[in-house]
Design a protein around this motif. Structure first.
Motif, PDB file in Angstrom:
ATOM      1  N   LEU A 171       1.449  13.479   3.409  1.00 23.04           N
ATOM      2  CA  LEU A 171       1.464  12.928   4.771  1.00 23.04           C
ATOM      3  C   LEU A 171       0.598  13.760   5.718  1.00 23.04           C
ATOM      4  N   GLY A 172      -0.217  14.637   5.143  1.00 23.85           N
ATOM      5  CA  GLY A 172      -1.162  15.408   5.956  1.00 23.85           C
ATOM      6  C   GLY A 172      -0.583  16.685   6.548  1.00 23.85           C
ATOM      7  N   LEU A 217       8.585  19.129   5.678  1.00 24.05           N
ATOM      8  CA  LEU A 217       8.690  17.737   5.216  1.00 24.05           C
ATOM      9  C   LEU A 217       9.417  16.881   6.255  1.00 24.05           C
ATOM     10  N   ASP A 218      10.446  17.456   6.863  1.00 23.03           N
ATOM     11  CA  ASP A 218      11.166  16.736   7.919  1.00 23.03           C
ATOM     12  C   ASP A 218      10.198  16.367   9.044  1.00 23.03           C
ATOM     13  N   GLU A 219       9.345  17.331   9.403  1.00 22.23           N
ATOM     14  CA  GLU A 219       8.329  17.079  10.443  1.00 22.23           C
ATOM     15  C   GLU A 219       7.373  15.991   9.999  1.00 22.23           C
ATOM     16  N   ALA A 220       6.930  16.082   8.747  1.00 19.56           N
ATOM     17  CA  ALA A 220       5.968  15.104   8.217  1.00 19.56           C
ATOM     18  C   ALA A 220       6.573  13.698   8.260  1.00 19.56           C
ATOM     19  N   ASN A 221       7.797  13.567   7.772  1.00 17.43           N
ATOM     20  CA  ASN A 221       8.439  12.240   7.720  1.00 17.43           C
ATOM     21  C   ASN A 221       8.709  11.681   9.115  1.00 17.43           C
ATOM     22  N   THR A 222       9.255  12.524   9.998  1.00 17.19           N
ATOM     23  CA  THR A 222       9.642  11.999  11.315  1.00 17.19           C
ATOM     24  C   THR A 222       8.417  11.773  12.202  1.00 17.19           C
ATOM     25  N   GLU A 223       7.376  12.582  12.053  1.00  9.46           N
ATOM     26  CA  GLU A 223       6.170  12.333  12.851  1.00  9.46           C
ATOM     27  C   GLU A 223       5.474  11.060  12.391  1.00  9.46           C
ATOM     28  N   ALA A 224       5.504  10.802  11.099  1.00  7.05           N
ATOM     29  CA  ALA A 224       4.829   9.602  10.585  1.00  7.05           C
ATOM     30  C   ALA A 224       5.661   8.342  10.815  1.00  7.05           C
ATOM     31  N   LYS A 281       9.452   3.158  11.751  1.00  8.34           N
ATOM     32  CA  LYS A 281       8.150   2.604  11.374  1.00  8.34           C
ATOM     33  C   LYS A 281       8.119   2.050   9.958  1.00  8.34           C
ATOM     34  N   LEU A 282       9.218   2.127   9.251  1.00  9.78           N
ATOM     35  CA  LEU A 282       9.298   1.459   7.945  1.00  9.78           C
ATOM     36  C   LEU A 282      10.177   0.212   8.076  1.00  9.78           C
ATOM     37  N   LYS A 283      11.256   0.347   8.846  1.00  8.36           N
ATOM     38  CA  LYS A 283      12.165  -0.805   8.944  1.00  8.36           C
ATOM     39  C   LYS A 283      11.577  -1.931   9.792  1.00  8.36           C
ATOM     40  N   LYS A 284      10.470  -1.636  10.490  1.00 10.58           N
ATOM     41  CA  LYS A 284       9.838  -2.692  11.306  1.00 10.58           C
ATOM     42  C   LYS A 284       9.280  -3.831  10.415  1.00 10.58           C
ATOM     43  N   TYR A 285       9.053  -3.555   9.156  1.00 11.95           N
ATOM     44  CA  TYR A 285       8.534  -4.605   8.255  1.00 11.95           C
ATOM     45  C   TYR A 285       9.681  -5.536   7.886  1.00 11.95           C
TER      46      TYR A 285
END
Ligand code: FSO
Ligand code: SF4
Length: 548
Positions: A171-172, A217-224, A281-285
């Motif tokens: 996730l960068g 990883l928490d930062e990566a997931n929540t920022e994305a 941003k995942l559940k929006k689908y």
């Protein structure tokens, strides 16, 4: 082969002929050899970094080498050999990086040997022989089983932690400190001799380091994808074509959702992907419709019955049945011989075609929903209310019942424990072990659900943040909170989390269903004397001991 890195190891001591997980002796030996070469890379990379020189390809490869050897990730002997060959080239790159950096600084480089200079055999049978000489059994023969086991405790922790670091880097999110840390620990493990005290100290140091990895990883997931929020999710199918996504990689799910938009395919989560349904941003689908099935060890029957295509983004993959071998796909580091693999371009077209060729669900299933999404942000937003309820005596105790699920009997303990927790106690849960009880009704205490699902195994970070915040609010330390940890473990991610909890000094944790084979009695006694770590007994006995 000799492998004892997971909870289902043969006879509770080690897989020697074939892995209970399905790992062949060839793959096991090559995995051990890959770790040996990766140590060699880190010996150079660690020293180069101290001189200000680093290289992302080198950093990533060590993380990937560790992750690829985690239980139930890579079963493909050809891919293992390819990784070893690549690692050999990267070791040369790391060596040059170090030599040039030393020259530029006018420093005489250290003369390295062992994994740094070890020459790899030219053919596979030679590699297999070499792999056998660097397996855990050979370490026990060389140093005794206590030192060998402590070495492996740190190594297995690193493997689990590497999985988290890999998700973050995908996730960068890349961190100099984290990359440097992996090399430093791998360099440390490449030493010729150790003492028990020094290894124990390193294990604690590693536990603290792993908290930083989980934080990244928490930062990566929540920022994305935003902070998980309480979400009612469907756990029964809807009519139509279907894809099931398992593993832990949020980005893979996101990319697949983009590629399936408007195609009339419903996407479901399986196993550790369940928490994805709570990220904004995942559940929006709208075509991410819910969760299907349960934890990883039930996949052979659940995938068999699933009328669509399946994607494994990480562990845990089991030997696919013929009935779904042509409609299951792997991606990232997961591999099973003969199973189609989606490469780094993440073009999921073959998976989508396979899903469209399947019948899909003929009918909607009966409606059934559960509520998830209680990661740190959500729980902390109601912290004041929770604290009030504790002060009023309406919440008596918190239980964190978390960790892995698995196939061995004895794991029913966790279902029985959760259902026996008195009604004035809250249950926090995370990782795949929760499937033992997450579809049951637990009710609420003045609007606060009694069962709070914090997410995947890596969301142990959320649990740590919440525990610390509660301790601050009560002006005490975590061990003085009315909180008990009831842990289940299976593979190496659980090992790194356990080491982090040990590093935080958390006392009286209960661990099951059995204790790790690599923790020898002397180490278990040490942990039990100093931290009160104990094996689970029966739910009734343990509850009585905790609640008095
Ligand atoms: Fe593993 Fe445990 Fe997270 Fe499960 S730590 S076994 S597949 O909880 O999920 O990776
Ligand atoms: Fe055995 Fe577990 Fe190793 Fe597989 S990962 S070979 S089951 S110890």
């Amino acid at each position: 082969m000799f492998c004892y890195q997971c909870e289902q190891t043969a006879q509770g001591s080690g897989c020697t002929n074939f892995g209970v997980c399905g790992k062949s002796p060839e793959v096991a030996d090559l995995q051990d050899l890959l770790i040996h070469v990766a140590k060699g890379i880190s010996m150079y990379a660690h020293r180069a970094r101290a001189l200000g020189a680093s290289d992302e390809e080198i950093d990533s490869l060590v993380i990937e080498s560790l992750f690829t050897t985690v239980t139930n990730v890579n079963f493909d002997v050809d891919r293992m050999e390819q990784m070893i060959r690549k690692a050999e080239k990267i070791r040369e790159k790391a060596r040059n990086l170090y030599l040039i950096a030393a020259k530029e600084k006018g420093i005489t480089p250290d003369e390295l040997n062992g994994p740094a200079t070890f020459e790899l055999a030219k053919d596979r049978s030679g590699l297999l022989t070499q792999g056998e000489k660097v397996n855990p059994e050979s370490r026990a023969q060389r140093w005794g089983d206590v030192i060998g086991g402590l070495h492996d405790l740190i190594l297995f922790g690193l493997k689990g932690s590497a999985a988290y670091a890999d998700h973050a880097q995908i996730l960068g999110k890349k961190s100099e400190e984290i990359y440097g840390g992996f090399h430093a620990f791998m360099d440390y493990l490449s030493k010729d001799s150790f003492t028990e005290e020094e290894l124990l100290q390193k294990a604690i140091e590693f536990g603290n380091f792993n908290i930083k990895v989980m934080e990244l990883l928490d930062e990566a997931n929540t920022e994305a994808y935003g902070h998980p929020e309480p979400t009612k999710v469907r756990v029964t199918p809807v009519k139509g074509k279907a894809i099931l996504v398992s593993g832990h990689d949020l980005r893979d799910l996101d990319l697949l959702l983009k590629q399936t938009e408007g195609k009339g395919i419903s996407v479901y989560t399986h196993g550790e992907m369940l928490p994805c349904l709570a990220y904004p941003k995942l559940k929006k689908y709208s075509h991410l419709v819910g969760n299907y099935g349960s934890a990883w060890q039930n996949q052979r029957s659940e995938f068999d019955e699933f009328p669509g295509a399946i994607l494994m983004t990480t562990n845990c993959i089991q030997k696919p049945k013929d009935s779904y071998k042509d409609r299951i796909f792997t991606t990232g580091l997961v591999a099973w011989p003969g199973v189609r693999h989606i490469g780094p371009d993440k073009d999921f077209s073959p998976l989508i075609e396979a899903a469209l060729a399947q019948p899909g669900f003929a009918e909607d299933g009966p409606e059934h929903y559960i509520t998830i999404g209680f990661a740190r942000n959500t729980v902390l937003s109601v912290a004041d209310k929770v604290i009030d309820l504790v002060k009023q005596g309406k919440i008596r105790h918190f239980f964190l019942i978390g960790g892995c699920d698995g196939a061995k009997p004895g794991r029913n303990y966790y279902t029985e424990f959760a259902t026996s927790v008195p009604n004035d106690c809250l249950i926090l849960t995370l990782a795949c072990g929760k499937y033992r009880f997450n579809k049951l009704e637990f009710g609420d205490i003045e609007g606060i659900p009694r069962l709070l699902d914090m997410g995947q195994c890596n969301d142990a970070y959320s649990a740590i943040v919440v525990a610390k915040a509660l301790a601050d609010a009560f002006e005490t330390d975590v061990n003085s909170l009315p909180l008990s940890l009831i842990l289940s473990w299976y593979e190496q991610k659980a090992v790194c989390i356990l080491l982090s909890l040990i590093a935080l000094g958390i006392k009286n944790m209960r661990l099951g269903p059995t204790l790790p084979a690599f923790l020898k009695p002397k180490v278990i006694s040490y942990l039990s004397e100093n931290l009160g770590l104990k094996p689970i007994t029966t739910p009734a006995e343990d509850l009585k001991a905790i609640l008095g």
